[in-house]
Design a protein around this motif. Structure first.
Motif, PDB file in Angstrom:
ATOM      1  N   PRO A  61       9.173   0.288  -2.913  1.00  0.00           N
ATOM      2  CA  PRO A  61       9.632   0.542  -3.286  1.00  0.00           C
ATOM      3  C   PRO A  61       9.194   1.633  -4.194  1.00  0.00           C
ATOM      4  CG  PRO A  61      10.043  -1.690  -3.548  1.00  0.00           C
ATOM      5  CD  PRO A  61       9.189  -1.644  -2.718  1.00  0.00           C
ATOM      6  N   GLY A  62      10.002   3.276  -4.408  1.00  0.00           N
ATOM      7  CA  GLY A  62       9.126   4.376  -4.905  1.00  0.00           C
ATOM      8  C   GLY A  62       8.560   5.171  -3.826  1.00  0.00           C
ATOM      9  N   LEU A  63       8.047   4.680  -2.461  1.00  0.00           N
ATOM     10  CA  LEU A  63       7.863   5.738  -1.688  1.00  0.00           C
ATOM     11  C   LEU A  63       8.137   6.361  -1.645  1.00  0.00           C
ATOM     12  CD1 LEU A  63       4.392   6.390   0.113  1.00  0.00           C
ATOM     13  CD2 LEU A  63       6.415   4.369   1.976  1.00  0.00           C
ATOM     14  N   VAL A  82      -7.487  -7.578   6.615  1.00  0.00           N
ATOM     15  CA  VAL A  82      -6.305  -7.387   6.582  1.00  0.00           C
ATOM     16  C   VAL A  82      -5.855  -8.549   6.162  1.00  0.00           C
ATOM     17  CG1 VAL A  82      -4.825  -7.855   8.856  1.00  0.00           C
ATOM     18  CG2 VAL A  82      -6.637  -6.717   9.175  1.00  0.00           C
ATOM     19  N   LEU A  83      -5.762  -9.885   5.960  1.00  0.00           N
ATOM     20  CA  LEU A  83      -5.003 -11.072   4.922  1.00  0.00           C
ATOM     21  C   LEU A  83      -4.596 -10.639   3.673  1.00  0.00           C
ATOM     22  CD1 LEU A  83      -6.720 -13.811   6.423  1.00  0.00           C
ATOM     23  CD2 LEU A  83      -4.677 -12.305   6.959  1.00  0.00           C
ATOM     24  N   GLY A  84      -5.247  -9.945   2.738  1.00  0.00           N
ATOM     25  CA  GLY A  84      -4.861  -9.253   1.295  1.00  0.00           C
ATOM     26  C   GLY A  84      -4.041  -8.142   1.582  1.00  0.00           C
ATOM     27  N   HIS A  85      -4.025  -7.374   2.417  1.00  0.00           N
ATOM     28  CA  HIS A  85      -3.758  -5.838   2.499  1.00  0.00           C
ATOM     29  C   HIS A  85      -1.722  -6.135   2.550  1.00  0.00           C
ATOM     30  CE1 HIS A  85      -2.447  -1.923   4.468  1.00  0.00           C
ATOM     31  NE2 HIS A  85      -4.085  -1.341   4.610  1.00  0.00           N
ATOM     32  N   PRO A  86      -1.388  -5.225   1.567  1.00  0.00           N
ATOM     33  CA  PRO A  86      -0.816  -4.789   1.154  1.00  0.00           C
ATOM     34  C   PRO A  86       0.668  -4.421   2.318  1.00  0.00           C
ATOM     35  CG  PRO A  86      -1.139  -3.019   0.875  1.00  0.00           C
ATOM     36  CD  PRO A  86      -2.378  -3.745   0.762  1.00  0.00           C
ATOM     37  N   TYR A 124      -0.976   5.183  -2.266  1.00  0.00           N
ATOM     38  CA  TYR A 124      -2.483   4.834  -3.173  1.00  0.00           C
ATOM     39  C   TYR A 124      -2.517   4.945  -4.611  1.00  0.00           C
ATOM     40  CZ  TYR A 124      -3.804   8.895   0.725  1.00  0.00           C
ATOM     41  OH  TYR A 124      -4.143   9.557   1.777  1.00  0.00           O
ATOM     42  N   ALA A 125      -3.128   4.092  -5.052  1.00  0.00           N
ATOM     43  CA  ALA A 125      -3.299   3.973  -6.260  1.00  0.00           C
ATOM     44  C   ALA A 125      -2.651   4.462  -7.796  1.00  0.00           C
ATOM     45  CB  ALA A 125      -4.228   2.430  -6.445  1.00  0.00           C
ATOM     46  N   ASP A 126      -3.151   5.742  -7.304  1.00  0.00           N
ATOM     47  CA  ASP A 126      -3.017   6.205  -8.710  1.00  0.00           C
ATOM     48  C   ASP A 126      -2.487   7.757  -8.847  1.00  0.00           C
ATOM     49  OD1 ASP A 126      -3.888   7.883  -6.068  1.00  0.00           O
ATOM     50  OD2 ASP A 126      -5.102   9.308  -7.465  1.00  0.00           O
ATOM     51  N   GLU A 127      -1.254   7.246  -7.607  1.00  0.00           N
ATOM     52  CA  GLU A 127      -0.649   7.464  -7.055  1.00  0.00           C
ATOM     53  C   GLU A 127       1.323   6.839  -8.652  1.00  0.00           C
ATOM     54  OE1 GLU A 127       0.637  10.639  -6.665  1.00  0.00           O
ATOM     55  OE2 GLU A 127      -1.577  11.262  -6.345  1.00  0.00           O
ATOM     56  N   GLY A 128       0.650   6.071  -8.601  1.00  0.00           N
ATOM     57  CA  GLY A 128       2.030   5.205  -8.585  1.00  0.00           C
ATOM     58  C   GLY A 128       3.027   3.981  -7.473  1.00  0.00           C
ATOM     59  N   GLY A 129       2.787   4.699  -6.066  1.00  0.00           N
ATOM     60  CA  GLY A 129       3.599   3.873  -5.406  1.00  0.00           C
ATOM     61  C   GLY A 129       4.001   5.273  -4.494  1.00  0.00           C
TER      62      GLY A 129
END
Length: 197
Positions: free
Chosen positions: A135-137, A70-74, A95-100
């Motif tokens: 941003p970018g989502l 939890v604590l490190g979750h974005p 998702y990291a592979d989608e660039g946000g």
């Protein structure tokens, strides 16, 4: 994860009935000081059977999960109602592979708070702010066990669109072996926000 019912389904709020309005919901970061509240849903099989995470059988396991996950979750928040006490959790994981561009929505609510409109109110609150905060989502997805009709109703009430079923998508490992379950996938796009107003 909101149960509802009618004469055949106890607890369901029926249109036009004397159902209580949903309590005011707020979101805030979840921290180690919330471990006892966290245990109210993280140790309850009725809640956790719908999630990929294992039950937290002890307070120590709950502390470890909050500390390590939890604590490190974005974007992880406590769902709070009257008095500010957490009654659940909600998170958005890009998702990291989608660039946000895409992110996954997850949530859990303590069983004692099912059927009060809290999950729907929470999802609407997340949709109202997460597209600005990340941003970018452009696309928010939710994947739920096909047997979890309560969660599906909450998503639909919050404006999510059902896109289909992913066969044998949710895999759980347990003492009885591996259980692969079908999942319903839902989405909410950034461009869907104006229709919620």
């Amino acid at each position: 994860m909101e149960p509802e019912g009618d004469a055949r389904h106890p607890g369901r709020r029926v249109e036009g009935s004397d159902a209580q309005p949903a309590p005011a919901v707020s979101l805030r970061p979840l921290g180690l000081e919330d471990v006892d509240a966290f245990m109210s849903w993280a140790s309850d099989d009725r809640v956790m059977r719908h999630l990929k995470r294992p039950l937290c059988a002890t307070r120590e396991e709950a502390v470890a999960q909050i500390r390590d996950t939890v604590l490190g979750h974005p974007w992880f928040r406590a769902i709070c109602v009257e008095g500010g006490r957490p009654v659940g959790q909600v998170n958005v994981w890009p998702y990291a592979d989608e660039g946000g561009h895409r992110a996954n929505l997850g949530y859990a609510l303590a069983h004692d708070h099912w059927g009060r409109g809290i999950a729907t109110a929470t999802i609407k609150m997340v949709v109202g702010r997460v597209f600005e905060e990340l941003p970018g989502l452009e696309r928010l997805e939710a994947v739920t066990d096909v047997g979890n009709a309560r969660s599906q109703r909450a998503l639909e009430k919050a404006g999510f669109q059902r896109e289909g079923v992913l066969r044998s998508y949710i895999v759980r490992r347990g003492p009885a072996g591996v259980d692969a379950r079908d999942a319903a996938v839902y989405s909410f796009l950034s461009s869907d926000r104006p229709r919620l107003a």
